[in-house]
Write an enzyme that holds these catalytic residues in place. Sequence first.
Site, PDB file in Angstrom:
ATOM      1  N   GLY A 234       4.854   3.600   0.244  1.00 25.94           N
ATOM      2  CA  GLY A 234       5.164   4.839  -0.464  1.00 25.94           C
ATOM      3  C   GLY A 234       4.849   4.780  -1.946  1.00 25.94           C
ATOM      4  O   GLY A 234       4.073   3.938  -2.396  1.00 25.94           O
ATOM      5  N   GLU A 235       5.490   5.674  -2.669  1.00 23.13           N
ATOM      6  CA  GLU A 235       5.163   5.872  -4.072  1.00 23.13           C
ATOM      7  C   GLU A 235       5.419   4.664  -4.976  1.00 23.13           C
ATOM      8  O   GLU A 235       4.831   4.567  -6.051  1.00 23.13           O
ATOM      9  CB  GLU A 235       5.928   7.080  -4.619  1.00 23.13           C
ATOM     10  CG  GLU A 235       5.579   8.396  -3.951  1.00 23.13           C
ATOM     11  CD  GLU A 235       4.148   8.836  -4.225  1.00 23.13           C
ATOM     12  OE1 GLU A 235       3.658   8.584  -5.332  1.00 23.13           O
ATOM     13  OE2 GLU A 235       3.526   9.413  -3.306  1.00 23.13           O
TER      14      GLU A 235
ATOM     15  N   SER B  78       0.835  -1.191   0.000  1.00 24.60           N
ATOM     16  CA  SER B  78       0.000   0.000   0.000  1.00 24.60           C
ATOM     17  C   SER B  78       0.872   1.244   0.000  1.00 24.60           C
ATOM     18  O   SER B  78       2.029   1.210   0.398  1.00 24.60           O
ATOM     19  CB  SER B  78      -0.876   0.026   1.243  1.00 24.60           C
ATOM     20  OG  SER B  78      -0.070   0.278   2.382  1.00 24.60           O
ATOM     21  N   LYS B  79       0.268   2.311  -0.483  1.00 25.07           N
ATOM     22  CA  LYS B  79       1.004   3.560  -0.531  1.00 25.07           C
ATOM     23  C   LYS B  79       1.359   4.017   0.877  1.00 25.07           C
ATOM     24  O   LYS B  79       2.413   4.576   1.126  1.00 25.07           O
ATOM     25  CB  LYS B  79       0.141   4.627  -1.209  1.00 25.07           C
ATOM     26  CG  LYS B  79       0.952   5.763  -1.797  1.00 25.07           C
ATOM     27  CD  LYS B  79       0.092   6.602  -2.708  1.00 25.07           C
ATOM     28  CE  LYS B  79       0.919   7.653  -3.432  1.00 25.07           C
ATOM     29  NZ  LYS B  79       0.122   8.396  -4.414  1.00 25.07           N
ATOM     30  N   ARG B  80       0.452   3.741   1.777  1.00 23.71           N
ATOM     31  CA  ARG B  80       0.657   4.151   3.154  1.00 23.71           C
ATOM     32  C   ARG B  80       1.913   3.547   3.769  1.00 23.71           C
ATOM     33  O   ARG B  80       2.695   4.223   4.406  1.00 23.71           O
ATOM     34  CB  ARG B  80      -0.575   3.737   3.973  1.00 23.71           C
ATOM     35  CG  ARG B  80      -0.649   4.350   5.331  1.00 23.71           C
ATOM     36  CD  ARG B  80      -1.763   3.688   6.127  1.00 23.71           C
ATOM     37  NE  ARG B  80      -1.522   3.881   7.543  1.00 23.71           N
ATOM     38  CZ  ARG B  80      -1.845   4.992   8.201  1.00 23.71           C
ATOM     39  NH1 ARG B  80      -2.440   5.970   7.565  1.00 23.71           N
ATOM     40  NH2 ARG B  80      -1.582   5.115   9.489  1.00 23.71           N
TER      41      ARG B  80
END
Length: 497
Positions: free
Chosen positions: A255-256, A250-252
């Site tokens: 990250g990117e 996940s982005k959370r």
Amino acid sequence: MPDKSDKVRVRFAPSPTGYLHIGGARTAVYNWLFARKHKGSFILRIEDTDAERSTTDSIEGILDGLKWLGLDWDEGPYFQSANINAHKKAAEHLIETGHAYKCFCTKEDLDMKREAAKTSKQPYKYDRNCRKLSAKEAAENEASGIPCVVRFKVPDREGALVFNDLVYGPIERHYDDIEDFVILRSDGSPLYLLSNAVDDINDGITHVIRGQDGLANTPRQILIYEALGARLPEFAHMPLTLDLKKQKISKRTHGEVVAVQFYREHGFLPWALVNFLVLLGWHTPDDREIFTRDELIAAFSLDGISRANSIFNYRPGDPKFFTDPKALSINARYIKELPVEEIAWQIKDKLKEAGLYDTQYDGAKRQWFLDTLNLLRVRYHTLNDFVTLGRPYFSDEFQIDQKALNKNILKYPEVKDWLPQLAEALSRLPTWGAAETEAAIRGFIDKTGAGSGVIINAVRTVVTGQAVGPGLFECLAAIGKERVTTRLKNMPNLVMA
RNA sequence: GUCCCCGUCGUCUAGCCAGGUCAAGGACACAAGCCUUUCACGCUUGCGACACGGGUUCAAAUCCCGUCGGGGACGCCA
């Protein structure tokens, strides 16, 4: 079961998050491939019923990612929010036909029961309290203003609901284990399970290809299809992509790197990403790994999807690999092997962004430009390498790598005198090419008695800023007489600084 | 906790359905050597896995059972 003659219709139904997640992109890829393979339709539907997340921007982020990857859709984007009335109507229809009922239990009540079950380690399932209510009782409750949700009435059947997943095979779920789930909130709005099924019915979806997290929902959705008298689609669930700790990516937490856009920014060819993603949990019978678009469409089959979750091999903070090494290697391979013209326009974009593009690269210097890309691309991994590592080929403003400076220049004080002399010799060359510069430099080496490695590495460092790169004489030929001699002449300044 | 799914090299995977040709193959990564003026180029070699335990069988990565491990689902989220 859809007829064989039916045209395939599949969909990708993301919820808007502002960016396309690589896991979602993989789902989209499989659906797109399946549609193209069977000459069917690939439909895009935005599941935007979670209102606050669904801004124009967050929807644009998804479309943008899909477009960049080259996953073109045939219909849509449709918006789930536009069909809310249809979902409500379906719920009403289910009540009328005895497949659903109103439930007046309060949320607080249910939460307590759920909590109690948890502490006593009993499995929790809704106790079907309101299912027993007579029509009259329900009407009275409603008349007196007690809020209610609508629950689906799971049929009282013996045994299990069985369906054949195209990837996982036969899946069984006992009717006893399915609770009467809510399909309409107390404010009358529909829930995902209902909306999703109704939309799929309305869109005529023949094959639901989605992540394995939908597997456990499938029996309930099948029940909805049945109750609505709709024809069942085929289901194919694909394994999830997890991180090295077997957690969802996940982005959370990651990250990117989980966003498709990240790969565009970091110099990926869109097709290379598609190629990497498709390999995460899928293979051909002959284990091929690199495909053109047409080859992939021809080769794609649901049979090749594996059942085990796969791992996105990403190590945060790895200095060498900013994403899965395999993804990088596939990208490098495309950069290396595609016809230059196909990567040239993408490199052009990157150079332009960096202010390094000369319009003559489209005109008089076209051949030079392509030759230079050819020279460089063999050892580059991303498009961005052309503007970072390749910068000295396109600009006079570049950094000298400190390690290269130490190793190839500062270690040999004599080069401070040699390089300007060499510049002199080179500037007298009537023609400029790899052969000519080599002859001149070898001649200089013989005359001065300098070590050839010392001179060659020093020249490379001064002219390209790096200790590594293509064969030196080809580099010199590419960078050009003017730039090479100037850089060599100015070399002593480097030592001063 | 309950239900469902999964378990081959560090990672992606081949082989499993139709047991023997598998002292388990490929790719990426890693290591070494070679080439060379250098290298994240190229070539060669190497390292490295059938989760565990039983059973069936002349023979099991492949079939059966169990254990363990992992994931998913159990919401008036999507």
